[in-house]
Design a protein around this motif. Structure first.
Motif, PDB file in Angstrom:
ATOM      1  N   PRO A  74      32.849   4.202  46.139  1.00  0.00           N
ATOM      2  CA  PRO A  74      33.271   4.764  47.425  1.00  0.00           C
ATOM      3  C   PRO A  74      34.463   5.721  47.303  1.00  0.00           C
ATOM      4  O   PRO A  74      35.458   5.418  46.650  1.00  0.00           O
ATOM      5  CB  PRO A  74      33.648   3.518  48.237  1.00  0.00           C
ATOM      6  N   HIS A  75      34.315   6.899  47.925  1.00  0.00           N
ATOM      7  CA  HIS A  75      35.384   7.882  48.036  1.00  0.00           C
ATOM      8  C   HIS A  75      35.343   8.462  49.438  1.00  0.00           C
ATOM      9  O   HIS A  75      34.260   8.695  49.986  1.00  0.00           O
ATOM     10  CB  HIS A  75      35.196   9.026  47.025  1.00  0.00           C
ATOM     11  N   VAL A  76      36.504   8.696  50.020  1.00  0.00           N
ATOM     12  CA  VAL A  76      36.604   9.356  51.317  1.00  0.00           C
ATOM     13  C   VAL A  76      37.089  10.774  51.057  1.00  0.00           C
ATOM     14  O   VAL A  76      38.135  10.971  50.425  1.00  0.00           O
ATOM     15  CB  VAL A  76      37.565   8.605  52.259  1.00  0.00           C
ATOM     16  N   MET A  77      36.337  11.765  51.514  1.00  0.00           N
ATOM     17  CA  MET A  77      36.634  13.165  51.202  1.00  0.00           C
ATOM     18  C   MET A  77      38.049  13.554  51.628  1.00  0.00           C
ATOM     19  O   MET A  77      38.758  14.256  50.902  1.00  0.00           O
ATOM     20  CB  MET A  77      35.613  14.077  51.882  1.00  0.00           C
ATOM     21  N   GLU A  78      38.472  13.092  52.806  1.00  0.00           N
ATOM     22  CA  GLU A  78      39.798  13.452  53.303  1.00  0.00           C
ATOM     23  C   GLU A  78      40.900  12.896  52.393  1.00  0.00           C
ATOM     24  O   GLU A  78      41.893  13.575  52.107  1.00  0.00           O
ATOM     25  CB  GLU A  78      39.997  12.929  54.739  1.00  0.00           C
ATOM     26  N   ILE A  79      40.707  11.662  51.931  1.00  0.00           N
ATOM     27  CA  ILE A  79      41.703  11.049  51.039  1.00  0.00           C
ATOM     28  C   ILE A  79      41.750  11.801  49.711  1.00  0.00           C
ATOM     29  O   ILE A  79      42.825  12.081  49.170  1.00  0.00           O
ATOM     30  CB  ILE A  79      41.389   9.561  50.820  1.00  0.00           C
ATOM     31  N   ASP A  80      40.590  12.158  49.181  1.00  0.00           N
ATOM     32  CA  ASP A  80      40.545  12.894  47.915  1.00  0.00           C
ATOM     33  C   ASP A  80      41.278  14.229  48.014  1.00  0.00           C
ATOM     34  O   ASP A  80      41.949  14.653  47.063  1.00  0.00           O
ATOM     35  CB  ASP A  80      39.092  13.133  47.495  1.00  0.00           C
ATOM     36  N   ALA A  81      41.154  14.899  49.155  1.00  0.00           N
ATOM     37  CA  ALA A  81      41.862  16.171  49.339  1.00  0.00           C
ATOM     38  C   ALA A  81      43.372  15.959  49.280  1.00  0.00           C
ATOM     39  O   ALA A  81      44.105  16.743  48.659  1.00  0.00           O
ATOM     40  CB  ALA A  81      41.459  16.810  50.667  1.00  0.00           C
ATOM     41  N   HIS A  82      43.850  14.882  49.900  1.00  0.00           N
ATOM     42  CA  HIS A  82      45.281  14.562  49.850  1.00  0.00           C
ATOM     43  C   HIS A  82      45.718  14.221  48.425  1.00  0.00           C
ATOM     44  O   HIS A  82      46.817  14.595  47.995  1.00  0.00           O
ATOM     45  CB  HIS A  82      45.593  13.402  50.794  1.00  0.00           C
ATOM     46  N   LEU A  83      44.864  13.512  47.685  1.00  0.00           N
ATOM     47  CA  LEU A  83      45.189  13.170  46.302  1.00  0.00           C
ATOM     48  C   LEU A  83      45.284  14.422  45.430  1.00  0.00           C
ATOM     49  O   LEU A  83      46.157  14.522  44.555  1.00  0.00           O
ATOM     50  CB  LEU A  83      44.145  12.210  45.734  1.00  0.00           C
ATOM     51  N   LEU A  84      44.397  15.387  45.684  1.00  0.00           N
ATOM     52  CA  LEU A  84      44.453  16.644  44.941  1.00  0.00           C
ATOM     53  C   LEU A  84      45.759  17.383  45.234  1.00  0.00           C
ATOM     54  O   LEU A  84      46.421  17.877  44.313  1.00  0.00           O
ATOM     55  CB  LEU A  84      43.250  17.522  45.301  1.00  0.00           C
ATOM     56  N   GLU A  85      46.128  17.435  46.508  1.00  0.00           N
ATOM     57  CA  GLU A  85      47.399  18.094  46.857  1.00  0.00           C
ATOM     58  C   GLU A  85      48.572  17.413  46.159  1.00  0.00           C
ATOM     59  O   GLU A  85      49.453  18.076  45.575  1.00  0.00           O
ATOM     60  CB  GLU A  85      47.615  18.074  48.367  1.00  0.00           C
ATOM     61  N   ALA A  86      48.616  16.081  46.215  1.00  0.00           N
ATOM     62  CA  ALA A  86      49.727  15.336  45.611  1.00  0.00           C
ATOM     63  C   ALA A  86      49.792  15.584  44.107  1.00  0.00           C
ATOM     64  O   ALA A  86      50.878  15.732  43.538  1.00  0.00           O
ATOM     65  CB  ALA A  86      49.563  13.842  45.903  1.00  0.00           C
ATOM     66  N   TYR A  87      48.629  15.648  43.469  1.00  0.00           N
ATOM     67  CA  TYR A  87      48.578  15.903  42.022  1.00  0.00           C
ATOM     68  C   TYR A  87      49.142  17.290  41.712  1.00  0.00           C
ATOM     69  O   TYR A  87      49.975  17.455  40.819  1.00  0.00           O
ATOM     70  CB  TYR A  87      47.139  15.792  41.550  1.00  0.00           C
ATOM     71  N   LEU A  88      48.708  18.293  42.445  1.00  0.00           N
ATOM     72  CA  LEU A  88      49.127  19.668  42.168  1.00  0.00           C
ATOM     73  C   LEU A  88      50.606  19.883  42.467  1.00  0.00           C
ATOM     74  O   LEU A  88      51.267  20.708  41.815  1.00  0.00           O
ATOM     75  CB  LEU A  88      48.285  20.657  42.978  1.00  0.00           C
ATOM     76  N   LYS A  89      51.142  19.139  43.427  1.00  0.00           N
ATOM     77  CA  LYS A  89      52.548  19.330  43.789  1.00  0.00           C
ATOM     78  C   LYS A  89      53.504  18.726  42.762  1.00  0.00           C
ATOM     79  O   LYS A  89      54.719  18.909  42.870  1.00  0.00           O
ATOM     80  CB  LYS A  89      52.811  18.776  45.183  1.00  0.00           C
ATOM     81  N   LYS A  90      52.949  18.041  41.771  1.00  0.00           N
ATOM     82  CA  LYS A  90      53.800  17.534  40.692  1.00  0.00           C
ATOM     83  C   LYS A  90      54.181  18.634  39.700  1.00  0.00           C
ATOM     84  O   LYS A  90      55.131  18.486  38.935  1.00  0.00           O
ATOM     85  CB  LYS A  90      53.084  16.405  39.942  1.00  0.00           C
ATOM     86  N   PHE A  91      53.433  19.721  39.716  1.00  0.00           N
ATOM     87  CA  PHE A  91      53.718  20.791  38.767  1.00  0.00           C
ATOM     88  C   PHE A  91      55.010  21.503  39.132  1.00  0.00           C
ATOM     89  O   PHE A  91      55.291  21.763  40.302  1.00  0.00           O
ATOM     90  CB  PHE A  91      52.571  21.814  38.736  1.00  0.00           C
ATOM     91  N   LYS A  92      55.774  21.840  38.132  1.00  0.00           N
ATOM     92  CA  LYS A  92      57.002  22.604  38.331  1.00  0.00           C
ATOM     93  C   LYS A  92      56.790  23.995  37.736  1.00  0.00           C
ATOM     94  O   LYS A  92      57.218  24.296  36.627  1.00  0.00           O
ATOM     95  CB  LYS A  92      58.176  21.881  37.676  1.00  0.00           C
ATOM     96  N   VAL A  93      56.104  24.832  38.504  1.00  0.00           N
ATOM     97  CA  VAL A  93      55.780  26.193  38.079  1.00  0.00           C
ATOM     98  C   VAL A  93      56.434  27.165  39.054  1.00  0.00           C
ATOM     99  O   VAL A  93      56.292  27.021  40.278  1.00  0.00           O
ATOM    100  CB  VAL A  93      54.254  26.423  38.055  1.00  0.00           C
ATOM    101  N   ALA A  94      57.149  28.140  38.528  1.00  0.00           N
ATOM    102  CA  ALA A  94      57.886  29.085  39.368  1.00  0.00           C
ATOM    103  C   ALA A  94      56.961  29.774  40.365  1.00  0.00           C
ATOM    104  O   ALA A  94      55.960  30.369  39.989  1.00  0.00           O
ATOM    105  CB  ALA A  94      58.574  30.126  38.489  1.00  0.00           C
ATOM    106  N   GLY A  95      57.314  29.661  41.641  1.00  0.00           N
ATOM    107  CA  GLY A  95      56.589  30.370  42.688  1.00  0.00           C
ATOM    108  C   GLY A  95      55.251  29.782  43.065  1.00  0.00           C
ATOM    109  O   GLY A  95      54.565  30.308  43.960  1.00  0.00           O
ATOM    110  N   MET A  96      54.841  28.694  42.435  1.00  0.00           N
ATOM    111  CA  MET A  96      53.545  28.097  42.769  1.00  0.00           C
ATOM    112  C   MET A  96      53.602  27.430  44.141  1.00  0.00           C
ATOM    113  O   MET A  96      54.564  26.734  44.474  1.00  0.00           O
ATOM    114  CB  MET A  96      53.144  27.063  41.719  1.00  0.00           C
TER     115      MET A  96
END
Length: 257
Positions: free
Chosen positions: A202-224
């Protein structure tokens, strides 16, 4: 009435002919020195998303609107999206349900080694490259961002199928990705009221979208920048158009700043 051009590549990587449709912006001319951003659209057949997405780029580039720059749109016509947009799954039910799946590595290689070089050689392109994908195409765009982020500096990811292989795409080690992401990379993630994914686990699409955002926001890339956009009045079938319009105002925001 001519909408654009049709090109065909005899792909050595994929061992097949691949068709792509090209929209050229108003005023495009080989005689001048102007270069244009390029938008690579997955599911870009004439009977898929090429015509209406090209129309959005035309409309939002009108000088009295001026939300996006005049752009070249490359619609990659689909042959087998389940094969091209998915990496191998360890889940037996998924492999059985999508028997041709698991070859996105070849499709990425095709884009990197054959399609982008062809476009850059034959058209007046800048270094500004956008990738647009929805559903399995959104999964593919996510994989490109996490494995080959140097290929694009803008990603429009809509209703991504993060559920594939129990969300393993989000287990990519951060350190493998961060150093390759281009400074100033813009990522838009749009999703609607979509509910349970068609997955065995089981996966909920809305939750997965939030998980993707949280994962990407861990990156420390200038201007990203990473933008998450919930469209509660849209579902998996209706979200595409509205999400792209919303994405324009976010991933091209620096044009106004």
């Amino acid at each position: 009435f001519v909408m654009g051009r049709i090109e065909v590549i005899e792909s050595v990587v994929l061992k097949e002919k691949r068709t792509f449709n090209i929209y050229l912006p108003e005023g495009y001319s080989l005689k001048d020195t102007i270069v244009y951003p390029v938008v690579y659209l997955l599911d870009g057949s004439a009977d898929e998303d090429f015509i209406h997405v090209s129309g959005l780029y035309q409309y939002y580039a009108f000088p009295w609107i001026n939300v996006v720059p005049k752009s070249i749109v490359v619609g990659i016509a689909t042959i087998d999206r389940k094969r091209d947009f998915t990496f191998p799954s360890d889940i037996a039910e998924e492999k059985q349900k999508l028997p041709t799946s698991g070859h996105s590595d070849k499709f990425i290689q095709f884009i990197k080694e054959e399609l982008q070089p062809f476009i850059n050689k034959n058209y007046k392109t800048s270094i500004d490259n956008t990738l647009i994908g929805q559903s399995l195409g959104g999964l593919f765009a996510t994989q490109v961002l996490l494995e080959h982020p140097e290929l694009f500096n803008r990603y429009i990811i809509i209703s991504p199928s993060i559920w594939w292989n129990d969300g393993s795409v989000l287990k990519t080690p951060l350190e493998k990705v961060e150093k390759k992401i281009l400074p100033g990379t813009m990522v838009y993630i749009g999703f609607g009221k979509e509910g349970l994914a068609p997955s065995t686990i089981p996966h909920v699409m809305e939750i997965d979208a939030h998980l993707l955002e949280a994962y990407l926001k861990k990156f420390k890339v200038a201007g990203m920048k990473v933008y998450l956009d919930y469209l509660p009045n849209e579902n998996h079938a209706t979200i595409f158009h509205q999400a792209i319009m919303n994405a324009f105002k976010m991933v091209y925001k620096q044009n106004k700043d």
